[in-house]
Structure formats: C-alpha cells, structure tokens
Motif scaffolding. Structure first.
Motif, PDB file in Angstrom:
ATOM      1  N   GLU A  37       0.049 -32.491 -26.397  1.00  0.00           N
ATOM      2  CA  GLU A  37       0.221 -32.096 -25.002  1.00  0.00           C
ATOM      3  C   GLU A  37       1.631 -32.404 -24.514  1.00  0.00           C
ATOM      4  O   GLU A  37       2.263 -31.584 -23.837  1.00  0.00           O
ATOM      5  N   GLN A  66      -5.397 -26.828 -23.768  1.00  0.00           N
ATOM      6  CA  GLN A  66      -6.331 -26.899 -22.646  1.00  0.00           C
ATOM      7  C   GLN A  66      -7.644 -26.192 -22.993  1.00  0.00           C
ATOM      8  O   GLN A  66      -8.710 -26.628 -22.572  1.00  0.00           O
ATOM      9  N   GLN A  69      -9.680 -28.489 -25.055  1.00  0.00           N
ATOM     10  CA  GLN A  69     -10.189 -29.594 -24.242  1.00  0.00           C
ATOM     11  C   GLN A  69     -11.209 -29.132 -23.202  1.00  0.00           C
ATOM     12  O   GLN A  69     -11.808 -29.943 -22.517  1.00  0.00           O
ATOM     13  N   ASP A  71     -10.662 -27.323 -20.465  1.00  0.00           N
ATOM     14  CA  ASP A  71     -10.145 -27.218 -19.094  1.00  0.00           C
ATOM     15  C   ASP A  71      -9.838 -25.755 -18.804  1.00  0.00           C
ATOM     16  O   ASP A  71      -8.691 -25.322 -18.805  1.00  0.00           O
ATOM     17  N   GLU A  74      -7.367 -24.664 -16.018  1.00  0.00           N
ATOM     18  CA  GLU A  74      -5.962 -24.833 -16.394  1.00  0.00           C
ATOM     19  C   GLU A  74      -5.540 -23.771 -17.406  1.00  0.00           C
ATOM     20  O   GLU A  74      -4.419 -23.270 -17.354  1.00  0.00           O
ATOM     21  N   CYS A 105     -11.273 -18.023 -23.881  1.00  0.00           N
ATOM     22  CA  CYS A 105     -11.586 -18.832 -22.700  1.00  0.00           C
ATOM     23  C   CYS A 105     -12.812 -18.277 -21.985  1.00  0.00           C
ATOM     24  O   CYS A 105     -13.723 -19.024 -21.616  1.00  0.00           O
ATOM     25  N   GLN A 109     -16.746 -19.884 -21.655  1.00  0.00           N
ATOM     26  CA  GLN A 109     -17.396 -20.087 -20.365  1.00  0.00           C
ATOM     27  C   GLN A 109     -18.690 -19.275 -20.231  1.00  0.00           C
ATOM     28  O   GLN A 109     -19.279 -19.240 -19.152  1.00  0.00           O
TER      29      GLN A 109
END
Length: 183
Positions: A37, A66, A69, A71, A74, A105, A109
């Motif tokens: 990071e 990200q 992780q 997030d 982000e 991503c 989700q």
C-alpha cells in the motif's frame, strides 16, 4: 529492490515511479499488503506530481490492493480517478484494465448484472483494439459470475473457450480455470 536502489541513486524520478509501482505490485502478490500500500500510493502520488503519462495505470494498481482488502468504495473512487486520467490520455488499453478491475469489484459485491454489463462492454473495447490478455481475464469474470449464478454449463463453455486459445501459454489463466472448476 535492487532496481529500486539503482533508480534511487540515478535520481530519475520518472522511472523511479515505475519501479515503485512494480515493487508495490510484487509486495501485493507476496501478501505484504502494508508495504504494498505504501509503495502503490507513493507511486500514484508521484505520478500525479510528475504528470506521468501512465497516471491512470498507477492509480489502477493502487485499486488492486483495495479490491483484495474488500474496500469496494475506495476501489470505485480510485477507478473513477483512473478513468478520468485515462480519458485524458486517450489510451484504450488502460481503460480496459480499469474496466476489468471494475467488473471484479462489482462481482465481489454480488452486483452481477452490472458486473456482466461492464464485462461485456470491456470485451467489445478489447475487440476494437485487438487486446487479448484482458479479454481472457474478462471471460474469467464472466465464468465466475456463471458459477455464482449456478449456470455451470455456461461457465464450462467459457472456460473451454479460454483453454482453446490461452491456457497453454498463460499459467495465470490456466490456474484460474482450475480454481473456477474446483468451485
């Protein structure tokens, strides 16, 4: 690290940014996310300061961490930034990479329909510029989605399509196919 030390000595900031990002990705894949990071964020910030022609790529690299992780807010923020710079540079291959990570991503989700739409748009963009690497990665995203939706036959068709053209040369694709089949 040796390459980074050489660039530290030569005072070539432009190439140092490339090396920092590469080191960050290496640390990312080794699992040292804290150091990764640091390097990825530094490279993105320096790229902005230098007005580096690959700013979008460095921001996209930071988004990878990200994503791992979890997030997602982000990730989307970083990908929006990267997309803005990619629009300015008019580099379709960077936009393809951004869209690939955006699809991942969205899929992570459980936003399947949006992920599939983004993946299909990316495949079309790949066809326009004859980009094959990310097209194969996007097909993996679509196969993963099929598995999540219990569409096993559709997933297998996509995996066979990948095997025919890519797996013998690309061990990442080959390993990803084996992983998806194991699900």
């Amino acid at each position: 690290k040796k390459a980074f030390a050489i660039f530290e000595k030569c005072d070539d900031e432009y190439h140092k940014v490339n090396t920092e990002s590469a080191l960050g990705l290496n640390l990312l894949f080794k699992g040292d996310w804290k150091k990764a990071e640091s390097y990825l964020n530094q490279s993105a910030e320096k790229a902005l300061d230098l007005n580096h022609h690959q700013i979008a790529l460095f921001i996209c690299n930071a988004a990878q961490l990200q994503l791992l992780q979890g997030d997602f807010a982000e990730v989307e923020n970083l990908l929006i930034q990267a997309n803005t710079f990619a629009d300015e540079s008019k580099k379709d291959w960077i936009k393809i990479q951004i869209s690939y990570y955006w699809s991942l991503c969205l899929l992570a989700q459980k936003r399947s329909s949006v992920a599939v739409k983004k993946a299909e748009e990316t495949i079309e963009r790949c066809k326009k510029i004859n980009e094959t690497r990310f097209k194969s990665l996007i097909l993996l995203v679509l196969a993963d989605n099929c598995i999540q939706q219990n569409q096993v036959f559709e997933a297998e068709g996509l995996l066979q399509q990948l095997e025919e053209k890519e797996a013998s040369e690309n061990f990442y694709i080959k390993g990803s196919i084996a992983t998806l089949r194991g699900l």
